[in-house]
Scaffold this motif. Structure first.
Motif, mmCIF file in Angstrom:
data_model
loop_
_atom_site.group_PDB
_atom_site.id
_atom_site.type_symbol
_atom_site.label_atom_id
_atom_site.label_comp_id
_atom_site.label_asym_id
_atom_site.label_seq_id
_atom_site.Cartn_x
_atom_site.Cartn_y
_atom_site.Cartn_z
ATOM 1 N N VAL A 18 3.013 57.910 -14.927
ATOM 2 C CA VAL A 18 4.150 57.074 -14.556
ATOM 3 C C VAL A 18 5.407 57.929 -14.439
ATOM 4 C CG1 VAL A 18 5.565 55.085 -15.201
ATOM 5 C CG2 VAL A 18 3.086 55.031 -15.578
ATOM 6 N N GLY A 19 5.549 58.908 -15.329
ATOM 7 C CA GLY A 19 6.694 59.826 -15.251
ATOM 8 C C GLY A 19 6.739 60.581 -13.938
ATOM 9 N N ALA A 20 5.571 60.857 -13.366
ATOM 10 C CA ALA A 20 5.528 61.550 -12.072
ATOM 11 C C ALA A 20 6.176 60.707 -10.974
ATOM 12 C CB ALA A 20 4.089 61.901 -11.701
ATOM 13 N N LEU A 21 6.136 59.372 -11.113
ATOM 14 C CA LEU A 21 6.800 58.508 -10.129
ATOM 15 C C LEU A 21 8.312 58.714 -10.186
ATOM 16 C CD1 LEU A 21 4.846 55.157 -10.686
ATOM 17 C CD2 LEU A 21 4.443 56.888 -8.924
ATOM 18 N N ILE A 22 8.852 58.807 -11.403
ATOM 19 C CA ILE A 22 10.290 59.069 -11.555
ATOM 20 C C ILE A 22 10.637 60.428 -10.962
ATOM 21 C CG2 ILE A 22 12.106 59.596 -13.243
ATOM 22 C CD1 ILE A 22 11.007 57.431 -15.022
ATOM 23 N N ASP A 23 9.805 61.422 -11.239
ATOM 24 C CA ASP A 23 10.080 62.785 -10.766
ATOM 25 C C ASP A 23 10.118 62.882 -9.244
ATOM 26 O OD1 ASP A 23 10.173 63.570 -13.407
ATOM 27 O OD2 ASP A 23 8.131 64.373 -13.425
ATOM 28 N N ALA A 24 9.490 61.933 -8.556
ATOM 29 C CA ALA A 24 9.453 61.962 -7.089
ATOM 30 C C ALA A 24 10.577 61.147 -6.449
ATOM 31 C CB ALA A 24 8.104 61.461 -6.597
ATOM 32 N N ALA A 28 10.727 63.189 -0.220
ATOM 33 C CA ALA A 28 10.211 62.779 1.091
ATOM 34 C C ALA A 28 9.107 61.731 0.966
ATOM 35 C CB ALA A 28 9.695 64.004 1.845
ATOM 36 N N ASP A 29 8.271 61.850 -0.055
ATOM 37 C CA ASP A 29 7.159 60.913 -0.256
ATOM 38 C C ASP A 29 7.383 60.092 -1.525
ATOM 39 O OD1 ASP A 29 5.778 61.794 2.018
ATOM 40 O OD2 ASP A 29 4.930 63.479 0.902
ATOM 41 N N ASP A 30 8.573 59.571 -1.701
ATOM 42 C CA ASP A 30 8.941 58.810 -2.893
ATOM 43 C C ASP A 30 8.026 57.599 -3.059
ATOM 44 O OD1 ASP A 30 10.154 57.137 -4.771
ATOM 45 O OD2 ASP A 30 12.180 57.647 -4.123
ATOM 46 N N PRO A 31 7.151 57.590 -4.099
ATOM 47 C CA PRO A 31 6.220 56.480 -4.267
ATOM 48 C C PRO A 31 6.810 55.285 -5.025
ATOM 49 C CG PRO A 31 5.789 58.136 -5.923
ATOM 50 C CD PRO A 31 6.912 58.660 -5.052
ATOM 51 N N LEU A 32 8.011 55.438 -5.579
ATOM 52 C CA LEU A 32 8.594 54.395 -6.412
ATOM 53 C C LEU A 32 9.626 53.548 -5.674
ATOM 54 C CD1 LEU A 32 8.767 53.159 -9.246
ATOM 55 C CD2 LEU A 32 10.421 54.937 -9.852
ATOM 56 N N TRP A 33 10.546 54.199 -4.975
ATOM 57 C CA TRP A 33 11.636 53.475 -4.318
ATOM 58 C C TRP A 33 11.097 52.703 -3.116
ATOM 59 C CZ3 TRP A 33 16.126 52.920 -6.585
ATOM 60 C CH2 TRP A 33 17.186 52.354 -5.842
ATOM 61 N N PRO A 34 11.424 51.425 -2.976
ATOM 62 C CA PRO A 34 10.877 50.636 -1.851
ATOM 63 C C PRO A 34 11.637 50.888 -0.545
ATOM 64 C CG PRO A 34 12.221 49.241 -3.248
ATOM 65 C CD PRO A 34 12.188 50.592 -3.907
ATOM 66 N N HIS A 35 11.635 52.147 -0.106
ATOM 67 C CA HIS A 35 12.429 52.557 1.065
ATOM 68 C C HIS A 35 11.985 51.990 2.398
ATOM 69 C CE1 HIS A 35 9.397 55.605 1.924
ATOM 70 N NE2 HIS A 35 9.444 55.904 0.644
ATOM 71 N N PRO A 36 10.786 51.518 2.546
ATOM 72 C CA PRO A 36 10.543 50.893 3.851
ATOM 73 C C PRO A 36 11.354 49.605 4.020
ATOM 74 C CG PRO A 36 8.470 51.478 2.794
ATOM 75 C CD PRO A 36 9.554 51.680 1.780
ATOM 76 N N THR A 37 11.686 48.952 2.917
ATOM 77 C CA THR A 37 12.391 47.677 2.949
ATOM 78 C C THR A 37 13.882 47.821 2.649
ATOM 79 O OG1 THR A 37 10.357 46.707 2.071
ATOM 80 C CG2 THR A 37 12.297 45.322 2.006
ATOM 81 N N TRP A 38 14.250 48.813 1.846
ATOM 82 C CA TRP A 38 15.620 48.989 1.371
ATOM 83 C C TRP A 38 16.146 50.354 1.799
ATOM 84 C CZ3 TRP A 38 17.989 44.983 -1.099
ATOM 85 C CH2 TRP A 38 17.169 43.956 -1.547
ATOM 86 N N PRO A 39 17.482 50.529 1.791
ATOM 87 C CA PRO A 39 18.017 51.870 2.108
ATOM 88 C C PRO A 39 17.440 52.907 1.142
ATOM 89 C CG PRO A 39 19.797 50.250 2.012
ATOM 90 C CD PRO A 39 18.550 49.561 1.518
ATOM 91 N N GLU A 128 12.640 44.918 -8.830
ATOM 92 C CA GLU A 128 11.324 44.300 -8.987
ATOM 93 C C GLU A 128 10.338 44.869 -7.970
ATOM 94 O OE1 GLU A 128 9.962 42.308 -11.366
ATOM 95 O OE2 GLU A 128 11.841 42.694 -12.433
ATOM 96 N N GLN A 129 10.815 45.180 -6.764
ATOM 97 C CA GLN A 129 9.938 45.806 -5.774
ATOM 98 C C GLN A 129 9.582 47.240 -6.176
ATOM 99 O OE1 GLN A 129 11.459 45.212 -1.789
ATOM 100 N NE2 GLN A 129 11.095 43.010 -1.895
ATOM 101 N N CYS A 130 10.522 47.963 -6.810
ATOM 102 C CA CYS A 130 10.208 49.295 -7.360
ATOM 103 C C CYS A 130 9.075 49.185 -8.376
ATOM 104 C CB CYS A 130 11.423 49.887 -8.081
ATOM 105 S SG CYS A 130 12.568 50.824 -7.100
ATOM 106 N N LEU A 131 9.217 48.237 -9.276
ATOM 107 C CA LEU A 131 8.204 48.069 -10.322
ATOM 108 C C LEU A 131 6.865 47.620 -9.736
ATOM 109 C CD1 LEU A 131 10.462 46.529 -13.105
ATOM 110 C CD2 LEU A 131 9.752 48.922 -12.834
ATOM 111 N N ASP A 132 6.909 46.796 -8.689
ATOM 112 C CA ASP A 132 5.677 46.422 -7.987
ATOM 113 C C ASP A 132 4.994 47.664 -7.416
ATOM 114 O OD1 ASP A 132 6.019 43.716 -8.495
ATOM 115 O OD2 ASP A 132 6.744 43.244 -6.475
ATOM 116 N N ARG A 133 5.797 48.549 -6.821
ATOM 117 C CA ARG A 133 5.226 49.775 -6.245
ATOM 118 C C ARG A 133 4.619 50.652 -7.331
ATOM 119 N NH1 ARG A 133 6.898 51.697 -0.925
ATOM 120 N NH2 ARG A 133 6.836 53.799 -1.789
ATOM 121 N N ALA A 134 5.292 50.721 -8.489
ATOM 122 C CA ALA A 134 4.764 51.524 -9.599
ATOM 123 C C ALA A 134 3.415 50.970 -10.044
ATOM 124 C CB ALA A 134 5.761 51.539 -10.753
#
Length: 192
Positions: A18-24, A28-39, A128-134
């Protein structure tokens, strides 16, 4: 006005995973931030202390970072947000981890209205979308892909329409402006 806003999710994975998600974050390949939907979250020097950036109208600086465990961002915008937001990872029971996002801030001026009327609803949905992605990174079948509430969709539409209004890029200094063919100050073409 003080704000303490906490969101958390139990993730069925190790704290290292889970910490690896924060580290990213902001990569470029951020798996946590819901960037397809949000800035996108953007940081000028990546995820290092002192790096500046933000997402949409929210600006911040990386104030503290412990890889794989914790990152804190100190707000720089919008005006009236004085405090921080952070992601933390903590072990729960064997094989489980809690991913938590916290905002702790004091609001001043117009932010005392902007937070409860708009920013809070947008923020809560985004996190909540970040946490869903996690959760989806480790258990895609259990991930709850929440629909945006109608008032959040309206707020997103309004903020996207007003973003950038009244902001024009600064004119280029004359010395940096590329001359055009009809420009009287354009240098003559070199003789051949």
């Amino acid at each position: 006005m003080a704000v303490l806003n906490v969101h958390e999710r139990r993730i069925p994975a190790s704290s290292e995973q889970v910490g690896a998600l924060i580290d990213a974050l902001a990569g470029a390949d951020d798996p946590l931030w819901p960037h397809p939907t949000w800035p996108r979250m953007k940081l000028d020097r990546g995820l290092v202390v002192g790096s500046r950036g933000g997402h949409g109208p929210i600006g911040y600086t990386v104030a503290a970072y412990v890889p794989g465990q914790w990152v804190r961002f100190r707000f720089s915008a919008p005006r009236g947000f004085k405090g921080f937001h952070e992601f933390t990872v903590s072990s729960d029971e064997p094989g489980g981890t809690v991913l938590r996002h916290v905002i702790a801030m004091r609001l001043h001026g117009t932010a005392r209205l902007a937070w409860p009327l708009a920013f809070r609803w947008l923020h809560d949905t985004l996190i909540e979308q970040c946490l869903d992605r996690a959760l989806g990174a480790f258990q895609p079948e259990d991930c709850d892909h929440r629909r945006m509430a109608p008032h959040v969709r309206l707020l997103r539409y309004v903020t996207s329409q007003t973003a950038g209004r009244g902001r024009r890029p600064a004119p280029e200094p004359e010395s940096r402006r590329a001359p055009t063919a009809g420009d009287a100050t354009a240098p003559a073409a070199p003789a051949r």
